[in-house]
Design an enzyme around this catalytic site. Structure first.
Site, PDB file in Angstrom:
ATOM      1  N   ARG A 148       0.833  -1.210   0.000  1.00 32.33           N
ATOM      2  CA  ARG A 148       0.000   0.000   0.000  1.00 32.33           C
ATOM      3  C   ARG A 148       0.869   1.263   0.000  1.00 32.33           C
ATOM      4  O   ARG A 148       0.489   2.281  -0.582  1.00 32.33           O
ATOM      5  CB  ARG A 148      -0.984   0.005   1.175  1.00 32.33           C
ATOM      6  CG  ARG A 148      -2.038   1.096   1.067  1.00 32.33           C
ATOM      7  CD  ARG A 148      -3.145   0.944   2.096  1.00 32.33           C
ATOM      8  NE  ARG A 148      -4.191   0.030   1.688  1.00 32.33           N
ATOM      9  CZ  ARG A 148      -5.261   0.370   0.934  1.00 32.33           C
ATOM     10  NH1 ARG A 148      -5.429   1.612   0.539  1.00 32.33           N
ATOM     11  NH2 ARG A 148      -6.150  -0.527   0.597  1.00 32.33           N
ATOM     12  N   GLU A 185      -9.765   5.997   6.898  1.00 28.33           N
ATOM     13  CA  GLU A 185      -8.324   6.265   6.872  1.00 28.33           C
ATOM     14  C   GLU A 185      -7.896   7.500   6.072  1.00 28.33           C
ATOM     15  O   GLU A 185      -6.941   8.173   6.451  1.00 28.33           O
ATOM     16  CB  GLU A 185      -7.587   5.037   6.303  1.00 28.33           C
ATOM     17  CG  GLU A 185      -7.723   3.792   7.140  1.00 28.33           C
ATOM     18  CD  GLU A 185      -7.301   2.555   6.356  1.00 28.33           C
ATOM     19  OE1 GLU A 185      -8.078   2.110   5.501  1.00 28.33           O
ATOM     20  OE2 GLU A 185      -6.184   2.071   6.593  1.00 28.33           O
TER      21      GLU A 185
HETATM   22  N1  MTE Z   1     -12.519   5.505  14.191  1.00 24.16           N
HETATM   23  C1  MTE Z   1     -12.600   5.214  15.506  1.00 24.16           C
HETATM   24  N2  MTE Z   1     -13.359   6.004  16.285  1.00 24.16           N
HETATM   25  N3  MTE Z   1     -11.916   4.176  16.053  1.00 24.16           N
HETATM   26  C2  MTE Z   1     -11.115   3.362  15.286  1.00 24.16           C
HETATM   27  O1  MTE Z   1     -10.513   2.417  15.804  1.00 24.16           O
HETATM   28  N4  MTE Z   1     -10.225   2.887  13.037  1.00 24.16           N
HETATM   29  C3  MTE Z   1      -9.898   3.448  11.733  1.00 24.16           C
HETATM   30  C4  MTE Z   1     -11.106   4.134  11.116  1.00 24.16           C
HETATM   31  N5  MTE Z   1     -11.725   5.015  12.056  1.00 24.16           N
HETATM   32  C5  MTE Z   1     -11.001   3.644  13.888  1.00 24.16           C
HETATM   33  C6  MTE Z   1     -11.752   4.734  13.381  1.00 24.16           C
HETATM   34  C7  MTE Z   1      -9.405   2.468  10.776  1.00 24.16           C
HETATM   35  S1  MTE Z   1      -7.779   2.017  10.841  1.00 24.16           S
HETATM   36  C8  MTE Z   1     -10.204   1.927   9.798  1.00 24.16           C
HETATM   37  S2  MTE Z   1      -9.607   0.872   8.654  1.00 24.16           S
HETATM   38  C9  MTE Z   1     -11.628   2.252   9.728  1.00 24.16           C
HETATM   39  O2  MTE Z   1     -12.045   3.141  10.758  1.00 24.16           O
HETATM   40  C10 MTE Z   1     -12.417   0.949   9.837  1.00 24.16           C
HETATM   41  O3  MTE Z   1     -13.771   1.149   9.849  1.00 24.16           O
HETATM   42  P1  MTE Z   1     -14.652   1.379   8.529  1.00 24.16           P
HETATM   43  O4  MTE Z   1     -14.069   0.547   7.457  1.00 24.16           O
HETATM   44  O5  MTE Z   1     -15.984   0.968   8.954  1.00 24.16           O
HETATM   45  O6  MTE Z   1     -14.542   2.848   8.228  1.00 24.16           O
HETATM   46  N1  HPA Z   2      -5.866  -2.429   4.109  1.00 27.24           N
HETATM   47  C1  HPA Z   2      -6.105  -2.645   5.408  1.00 27.24           C
HETATM   48  N2  HPA Z   2      -6.033  -3.832   5.966  1.00 27.24           N
HETATM   49  C2  HPA Z   2      -5.709  -4.867   5.196  1.00 27.24           C
HETATM   50  C3  HPA Z   2      -5.441  -4.700   3.842  1.00 27.24           C
HETATM   51  C4  HPA Z   2      -5.532  -3.434   3.258  1.00 27.24           C
HETATM   52  O1  HPA Z   2      -5.302  -3.207   2.063  1.00 27.24           O
HETATM   53  N3  HPA Z   2      -5.127  -5.912   3.347  1.00 27.24           N
HETATM   54  C5  HPA Z   2      -5.197  -6.761   4.403  1.00 27.24           C
HETATM   55  N4  HPA Z   2      -5.554  -6.142   5.506  1.00 27.24           N
HETATM   56 MO1  MOS Z   3      -7.455   0.038   9.331  1.00 21.04          MO
HETATM   57  S1  MOS Z   3      -5.412   0.194   9.443  1.00 21.04           S
HETATM   58  O1  MOS Z   3      -7.326  -0.739   7.735  1.00 21.04           O
HETATM   59  O2  MOS Z   3      -7.717  -1.233  10.411  1.00 21.04           O
END
Ligand code: MTE
Ligand code: HPA
Ligand code: MOS
Length: 774
Positions: A309, A729
């Site tokens: 990534r 993210e």
């Molecule tokens: N927001 C909160 N409040 N707490 C979290 O742990 N994790 C982040 C983001 N926002 C997180 C957060 C990460 S690393 C990801 S990948 C996404 O939320 C995952 O949730 P989603 O795919 O439902 O957005």
């Molecule tokens: N993003 C986040 N988490 C993951 C991914 C990715 O692309 N692939 C495997 N775990």
């Molecule tokens: Mo988020 S780093 O893809 O859990």
């Protein structure tokens, strides 16, 4: 209706009132045990013996377990090489090797101090440089090659070479890793875990205990934050608790203290990236050659995907006509580094943003001009891996934020301020995020959902998504309520369980709601079809007993578009006839029709050739820009963020309020990574910054004095559910604008030289750089 509305997060009341149940809030059951892992006090070498007899005799200690007690000790989402408990080779300092079991944490902690380890120590490898010297690699990526970078560099009017370095980051979720395992009949185990990946936790527990997957259920109600840290690494702790539950046939609780969590678990990957950039007099990039080195820590974990990534995001928001990008993951003796919001994307994008600052300083131009010239636009819209960017909002985002933040005027003011002020300098920087949405491992882009409509018309939904504060439950709730035309309060999203949703992907890659809300919607549509078919018969006057004998739903005869589900009613649009939601659902029940549905969803259109590093790894991109202004005290190196403005494209947000929270939080977390969050290790590899007193996350005082977050309108993202865009993210990468603003400020003091700072730019780092140019 429910779509696009700011309905409150489904846990907001519970969180504020303290009624939300996290793992450690679960009531103690009769006979429940407490498990305390004990780490090895050495970062490298061989573990020869653990002396725990004294600990076993200490008051309250009931048992101790080591690697030998596990049916299978090695786990790993990509490569199964990480021990749950150390048995021979030591990977990192404080790596768990022993489990002490009792019922009282005080007694367990006292017993832990009685444990000693016999270790044949070797010199730990604690840096990327040292790992390169010793050829200690976990993974080498296939290079990304676009055009001919060598040739383009050879003929470029200007070239710069450099190294960009950024540090790791502790997740600092408020809830540490936690699990309770309950032994059930027949050797089955039920684990309640704070895991972003219940299916993987189920898998690791089953293997560790010698069970099949159908003998293990993993339940996740919620996490107190995950941020990637619980994508893979929740699993081994669940296996530890499950081992104790299996051996002693009693419930077993393992809840790490903050300090134990910080010393035992992996963090964001530090990177050290070597680059060479070629550009013309106008600052147009002609070629980029780079080699990215990631510090994977002791084990593979998700490092290869994270490096991938980073390689995908080395372009940032900028077109690279010629590129040759390589990447390597190093093996060191640090905790096994893991997923963290952005998943390598920030480390890639920050490299090019830093390079652009240098190109601008070199050409004596405003960095924003360089960015505008290189931003993806018009025909220059294909990435270095061959994915074409559709509906590219980047030029609009740059232009609008530049104008709305008054960039040009403020730049002039800063020039003047820096020319006359003593003891203070200011900097300004506008950076971008273009984050690819989809798991780069294609098979992970799938999910399933179970929707159950009850006799009173209320609905329970279960998916593989896990709630960690990001609001995925609320978004799924809204999508389901909207589909049936009922109030969101009539929909509950239930705890995630591998019993209801199997073979799920982690809630990660920001795609939790993309995948799971889409799966739930698919299930809702099937129920809608059945209800519309029933309603058709009711309108025709078919007698209830006869409906039972009617031929099953014929999709050709039924056009779902003739019906709408709004205001708690089903309406036939053509005739205007309607029935209430309650009437139609009870009528479906009495006619012996299923009011439940299970659906599977997969993201279409993904295809990437890993050998050639070409293709379409992403479903779409989430884009945004941020401009930050900072002021540095040149006597101390301390600084303040005076103002940050963020503008993002989130398509049509399912819940703009939740998304604003995500953008704000992610930005501050990103800012923390590049400013104050520094991990300190001593020479033998022990983490010194293992608590909030020594590891500095941003506090409310650190937030920008002026902080504006807004969204553009974009109705074109047809690739995703209700045309929304993933948000979790992407805004993390906008925190980088604070670091580039600091670098920008330093430019005013370096007399034409390129400022050299690493990330995080702590006050010490800034002061050292200032001292060089004093
Ligand atoms: N927001 C909160 N409040 N707490 C979290 O742990 N994790 C982040 C983001 N926002 C997180 C957060 C990460 S690393 C990801 S990948 C996404 O939320 C995952 O949730 P989603 O795919 O439902 O957005
Ligand atoms: N993003 C986040 N988490 C993951 C991914 C990715 O692309 N692939 C495997 N775990
Ligand atoms: Mo988020 S780093 O893809 O859990």
């Amino acid at each position: 209706m429910s779509i696009g509305q700011n309905i409150p997060h489904d846990s907001s009341r519970g969180h504020v009132s303290g009624q939300s149940v996290f793992i450690d809030d679960r009531a103690f059951q009769k006979g429940e045990l407490t498990v305390l892992p004990v780490g090895v006090p050495a970062a490298a070498g061989r573990l020869k013996k653990i002396n725990y007899e004294k600990a076993l005799q200490a008051p309250g200690i009931l048992a101790a377990y080591t690697a030998k007690d596990l049916h299978h000790n090695h786990w790993g989402t990509i490569v199964a090489e990480q021990p749950i408990l150390v048995e021979d080779q030591i990977g990192h300092y404080d790596e768990p090797a022993l489990l002490l079991v009792g019922t009282d944490m005080e007694e367990l902690l006292r017993a832990r101090s009685l444990v000693s380890f016999e270790v044949e120590k070797s010199t730990p490898v604690l840096s990327i440089d040292e790992a390169i010297k010793q050829n200690r690699y976990i993974y080498k990526a296939n290079p990304f090659i676009q055009g001919n970078a060598d040739k383009a560099l050879a003929s470029a009017p200007h070239k710069l070479q450099g190294v960009f370095e950024c540090g790791g980051q502790e997740h600092f979720y408020l809830e540490s890793n936690a699990c309770i395992a309950y032994p059930l009949e027949d050797g089955q185990i039920e684990v309640h875990s704070s895991s972003q990946h219940p299916s993987e936790t189920q898998h690791v527990v089953a293997e560790a205990l010698g069970l099949h997957l159908h003998e293990v259920v993993c339940v996740v109600k919620r996490m107190g934050g995950g941020f990637g840290g619980k994508e893979s690494q929740a699993a081994p702790f669940a296996a530890m608790a499950a081992l104790v539950a299996q051996k002693m046939r009693r419930p077993a609780r393992l809840v790490l203290s903050k300090d134990d969590d910080m010393v035992m678990t992996g963090k964001r990957h530090p990177f050290k990236n070597f680059y060479e950039i070629g550009f013309d007099n106008d600052g147009k990039i002609l070629a980029l050659k780079a080699h990215l080195y990631a510090d994977g820590g002791a084990y593979a974990d998700l490092s290869s995907s994270i490096l991938d990534r980073a390689l995908f995001h080395i372009d940032g928001a900028y077109y690279l006509p010629h590129a040759h990008i390589e990447g390597t993951v190093c093996r060191t003796n640090l905790q096994s580094n893991t997923a963290f919001r952005g998943f390598g994307g920030p480390q890639g994008t920050m490299t090019i943003e830093s390079i652009i600052e240098e190109v601008a300083t070199y050409l004596k131009m405003d960095p924003l001009v360089i960015r505008e010239r290189n931003c993806y636009q018009g025909e220059r819209n294909t990435t270095h891996y061959g994915q074409k960017i559709d509906h590219n909002p980047l030029p609009e985002l740059f232009a609008r934020l530049k104008k709305e933040s008054n960039y040009d005027v403020r730049r002039k003011e800063i020039d003047e301020f820096n020319a006359q002020a003593t003891g203070k300098i200011r900097g300004l920087s506008l950076t971008a995020t273009k984050f690819g949405i989809a798991f780069t491992a294609r098979f992970l882009n799938q999910g399933n959902a179970l929707v159950n409509v009850h006799k009173d018309g209320t609905v329970q939904v279960s998916t593989g998504a896990t709630e960690m504060g990001q609001g995925v439950n609320t978004k799924i709730q809204q999508v389901v309520a909207h589909a049936f035309g009922i109030p969101a309060t009539h929909v509950k999203v239930m705890a995630t369980s591998t019993e209801k949703n199997h073979n799920t992907s982690p809630t990660a890659a920001s795609s939790g709601s993309d995948i799971n809300a889409a799966a739930a919607l698919k299930a809702c549509v099937e129920i809608q079809k059945r209800l519309a078919w029933l309603f058709t018969h009711i309108m025709k006057g078919t007698r209830m007993d006869d409906i039972n004998e009617c031929p099953p739903l014929n999709e050709k005869e039924l056009n779902l578009n003739d019906f709408e589900f709004v205001n708690e009613e089903i309406r036939h649009k053509v005739s205007g006839q309607k029935k209430t939601w309650k009437e139609i659902t009870i009528s479906a029940y009495l006619n012996r029709m299923s009011l439940g549905e299970y659906a599977h969803f997969k993201t279409e259109g993904l295809g990437f050739d890993k050998k050639k590093s070409q293709g379409t790894p992403f479903n779409y991109f989430t884009n945004g820009v941020a401009v930050s202004e900072v002021q540095i005290d040149t006597w101390t190196g301390e600084y303040k963020v005076l103002r940050s403005d963020i503008l993002m494209d989130l398509g049509r947000p399912l819940n703009p309020g939740i998304d604003k929270g995500q953008v704000t939080g992610a930005f501050i977390q990103g800012m923390g990574w590049v400013t104050s969050e520094k991990l300190f290790y001593n020479k033998d590899g022990r983490l010194l910054s293992h608590s909030p007193t020594t590891y500095k996350i941003p506090n409310v005082q650190d937030t920008p004095r002026i902080f504006n977050v807004s969204f553009i309108e974009n109705n074109e993202n047809h690739q995703n559910v209700h045309r929304s865009k993933a948000v979790g993210e992407p805004p993390f990468l906008l925190g980088i604008s604070v670091w580039t603003a600091l670098k920008d400020a330093l430019r005013y003091k370096t007399k034409g030289k390129l400022p050299q700072i690493k990330s995080p730019a702590t006050p010490e780092e800034i002061l050292m750089e200032l001292t060089k140019h004093a």
